[in-house]
Design a protein around this motif. Structure first.
Motif, PDB file in Angstrom:
ATOM      1  N   PRO A  49      -6.396   0.690  -1.763  1.00 22.39           N
ATOM      2  CA  PRO A  49      -4.993   0.532  -2.169  1.00 22.39           C
ATOM      3  C   PRO A  49      -4.804   0.898  -3.640  1.00 22.39           C
ATOM      4  N   ALA A  50      -3.644   1.449  -3.943  1.00 20.94           N
ATOM      5  CA  ALA A  50      -3.337   1.841  -5.318  1.00 20.94           C
ATOM      6  C   ALA A  50      -3.036   0.605  -6.151  1.00 20.94           C
ATOM      7  N   ASN A  51      -3.462   0.604  -7.392  1.00 18.82           N
ATOM      8  CA  ASN A  51      -3.122  -0.447  -8.349  1.00 18.82           C
ATOM      9  C   ASN A  51      -1.925   0.040  -9.149  1.00 18.82           C
ATOM     10  N   TYR A  52      -0.809  -0.668  -9.027  1.00 17.32           N
ATOM     11  CA  TYR A  52       0.395  -0.267  -9.737  1.00 17.32           C
ATOM     12  C   TYR A  52       0.415  -0.926 -11.105  1.00 17.32           C
ATOM     13  N   GLY A 102       5.733   0.213  -5.892  1.00 22.72           N
ATOM     14  CA  GLY A 102       5.294   1.283  -5.006  1.00 22.72           C
ATOM     15  C   GLY A 102       6.104   2.528  -5.268  1.00 22.72           C
ATOM     16  N   TYR A 103       5.622   3.626  -4.761  1.00 22.88           N
ATOM     17  CA  TYR A 103       6.275   4.906  -4.957  1.00 22.88           C
ATOM     18  C   TYR A 103       7.042   5.297  -3.710  1.00 22.88           C
ATOM     19  N   THR A 104       8.048   6.133  -3.896  1.00 24.21           N
ATOM     20  CA  THR A 104       8.773   6.684  -2.764  1.00 24.21           C
ATOM     21  C   THR A 104       7.827   7.611  -2.014  1.00 24.21           C
ATOM     22  N   ALA A 105       7.770   7.457  -0.726  1.00 22.39           N
ATOM     23  CA  ALA A 105       6.858   8.281   0.081  1.00 22.39           C
ATOM     24  C   ALA A 105       7.242   9.748  -0.015  1.00 22.39           C
ATOM     25  N   PRO A 106       6.267  10.622  -0.209  1.00 23.90           N
ATOM     26  CA  PRO A 106       6.586  12.049  -0.299  1.00 23.90           C
ATOM     27  C   PRO A 106       7.088  12.586   1.039  1.00 23.90           C
ATOM     28  N   ASP A 107       7.945  13.569   0.961  1.00 25.23           N
ATOM     29  CA  ASP A 107       8.497  14.173   2.166  1.00 25.23           C
ATOM     30  C   ASP A 107       8.863  15.617   1.865  1.00 25.23           C
TER      31      ASP A 107
END
Length: 184
Positions: free
Chosen positions: A30-33, A99-104
């Motif tokens: 998991p990413a650490n924000y 969290g980041y916006t999911a790429p699309d």
């Protein structure tokens, strides 16, 4: 010169073989924000009263609220994650989630619809009612009302509510210095 470059290259290769990688393998770990990361806007649609204050506070115009349909829409790629909508929400149904916006590959608009039992425009905190004995007709409630649903005439001592415009946000009750407005 070539030997020097070769030794430098060999030294880097050996160093990289015996050290941990500088990056993490994202899908597996998991990413650490960062601590102060704002993240993205999340809504609890069942608490929303469709007042539209978040839409007006959004500097990029990424939010659209349809009171009649009971929908709340956000264009995630237009949102600048400033948090103005969260601060403007009178019912605190919006918050920022890390969290980041999911790429699309396409810009999409995410739509949230209120549950059918709560789709009525008055869902939320009810309508304000002023206590004539406490009211000093200062007009603060009318000035703070985001829908301009309250009219106050100081000279005639009249406090009037346009129930069609009122969304039940409760800002008028919070602004009243004499606590003469009650949400019913």
């Amino acid at each position: 010169m070539d030997k020097t470059r070769m030794f430098t290259f060999a030294g880097r290769v050996l160093k990289n073989l015996f050290h941990k990688p500088a990056t993490v393998q994202y899908p597996f770990q998991p990413a650490n924000y960062p601590e102060r990361m704002r993240g993205h806007v999340v809504i609890r649609i069942e608490d929303c009263i469709s007042c539209g204050l978040c839409m007006r506070a959004c500097p990029s115009g990424a939010i659209a609220v349809d009171r009649q349909a009971g929908t709340w829409k956000i264009a995630r790629f237009d949102c600048v994650q400033c948090g103005s909508c969260v601060l403007a929400c009178p019912k605190k149904c919006l918050h920022m989630e890390k969290g980041y916006t999911a790429p699309d590959i396409q810009k999409k608009t995410e739509t949230f619809t209120k549950p059918a039992a709560q789709a009525a425009p008055a869902a939320g905190g009810g309508k304000p009612a002023a206590d004539a004995d406490k009211c000093v007709y200062c007009t603060l409630c009318a000035k703070k009302c985001p829908q301009q649903a309250i009219t106050v005439d100081r000279a005639a001592k009249i406090w009037k509510l346009d129930a069609e415009k009122c969304v039940g946000c409760g800002i008028c009750a919070g602004a009243c210095p004499k606590k003469a407005i009650e949400m019913k």
